[in-house]
Enzyme design. Sequence first.
Site, mmCIF file in Angstrom:
data_model
loop_
_atom_site.group_PDB
_atom_site.id
_atom_site.type_symbol
_atom_site.label_atom_id
_atom_site.label_comp_id
_atom_site.label_asym_id
_atom_site.label_seq_id
_atom_site.Cartn_x
_atom_site.Cartn_y
_atom_site.Cartn_z
ATOM 1 N N LYS A 263 0.845 -1.203 0.000
ATOM 2 C CA LYS A 263 0.000 0.000 0.000
ATOM 3 C C LYS A 263 0.881 1.255 0.000
ATOM 4 O O LYS A 263 0.641 2.202 -0.750
ATOM 5 C CB LYS A 263 -0.944 -0.010 1.214
ATOM 6 C CG LYS A 263 -2.073 -1.032 1.075
ATOM 7 C CD LYS A 263 -2.886 -1.256 2.343
ATOM 8 C CE LYS A 263 -3.911 -2.376 2.099
ATOM 9 N NZ LYS A 263 -4.787 -2.674 3.226
ATOM 10 N N GLN B 121 -4.832 -1.465 9.411
ATOM 11 C CA GLN B 121 -4.800 -2.798 8.812
ATOM 12 C C GLN B 121 -5.457 -3.816 9.747
ATOM 13 O O GLN B 121 -5.182 -3.844 10.948
ATOM 14 C CB GLN B 121 -3.343 -3.190 8.504
ATOM 15 C CG GLN B 121 -3.199 -4.481 7.719
ATOM 16 C CD GLN B 121 -3.768 -4.401 6.308
ATOM 17 O OE1 GLN B 121 -3.839 -3.323 5.696
ATOM 18 N NE2 GLN B 121 -4.186 -5.525 5.778
ATOM 19 N N ASP C 144 -11.072 2.984 3.583
ATOM 20 C CA ASP C 144 -11.473 1.576 3.504
ATOM 21 C C ASP C 144 -12.996 1.446 3.369
ATOM 22 O O ASP C 144 -13.495 0.395 2.975
ATOM 23 C CB ASP C 144 -11.063 0.839 4.800
ATOM 24 C CG ASP C 144 -9.777 0.041 4.647
ATOM 25 O OD1 ASP C 144 -9.490 -0.421 3.527
ATOM 26 O OD2 ASP C 144 -9.074 -0.124 5.665
HETATM 27 N N1 GUN Z 1 -7.243 -6.763 5.900
HETATM 28 C C1 GUN Z 1 -7.600 -7.507 4.822
HETATM 29 N N2 GUN Z 1 -8.142 -6.720 3.868
HETATM 30 C C2 GUN Z 1 -8.130 -5.461 4.357
HETATM 31 C C3 GUN Z 1 -8.574 -4.218 3.829
HETATM 32 O O1 GUN Z 1 -9.083 -4.102 2.717
HETATM 33 N N3 GUN Z 1 -8.370 -3.134 4.646
HETATM 34 C C4 GUN Z 1 -7.842 -3.240 5.894
HETATM 35 N N4 GUN Z 1 -7.715 -2.129 6.610
HETATM 36 N N5 GUN Z 1 -7.429 -4.388 6.406
HETATM 37 C C5 GUN Z 1 -7.585 -5.494 5.644
#
Ligand code: GUN
Length: 290
Positions: free
Chosen positions: A53, A97, A120
């Site tokens: 990311k 996350q 998100d």
């Molecule tokens: N863990 C697995 N997929 C995601 C996501 O799309 N966003 C976040 N913040 N954590 C995750």
Amino acid sequence: MTARILDGNALSAQLRGQLAERAAALAARGVQPCLAVILVGEDPASAVYVRNKVAGCEKAGMRSIKDVYAPDVDPAVVFARIAELNADPAVHGILVQLPLPKHFDPEAVLEAIAPEKDVDGFHAENVGALMQGNPRFIPCTPYGVMQMLKSKNVPLKGAEAVIVGRSNIVGKPMAMLLLAQSCTVTVCHSQSKDLAFHTKRADILVAAVGRARMITGDMIKPGATVIDVGINRLQSGPDAGKLCGDVDFESAKEVAGLITPVPGGVGPMTITMLLTNTIEAAERVAGAAK
Ligand code: GUN
């Protein structure tokens, strides 16, 4: 029959080129889009996702902030950091996350993020807006899937869409997005009685369960579009250590019309849509400041 491949890397490259242009246009107006990412703990998969990311931001000409905390950190420390990022006008997107360590209440953490920075799309306010058909931020993985379907002009109106998995991150928002495009949506899960009965009816099949190769060719309608959201590392067998999806690609590709590979399918699209949401957040701020 061998299915056509829906290449997430190629579509991502195209979309990220457009994002870089939008980031440059914002920078020219004195706004550098910025994503803040918080990682708690040492889960290796989460560490890779976060690294990708941050790298995605850099490549698109965006700023990123990465805060990493020990697995036993006091949640109050993380809440205080979120409050600081909420108040910082130079930060446009905030992401924590998941999964979080057990001593955290994940809902409370997600609710602490300012909804207008929740790239998100997991804050209850944004979940509600999506459900009402008026989304502010669309959760990145389902958003990426919709872009993939659009890129191949997959017919959606009246199509039978079957989603396997009911998570807040993928299954549920995926159902809302497909419903908004007038698909007939079925959501299957671990308690569904005859999974193959449902999957065999699907014109569009989205697998998001986190179980390696559980959807096999005999569970797929000939010509269907198969979207594999799973990313699993095989523990044993001849392919041990390799990444694979929730779909058994080898048998599925002989039946499906269109199929996403793993890796190189939905995965890169998730990050592309995260960058898109962050740019959109920055554009809203820049627009409001006009
Ligand atoms: N863990 C697995 N997929 C995601 C996501 O799309 N966003 C976040 N913040 N954590 C995750």
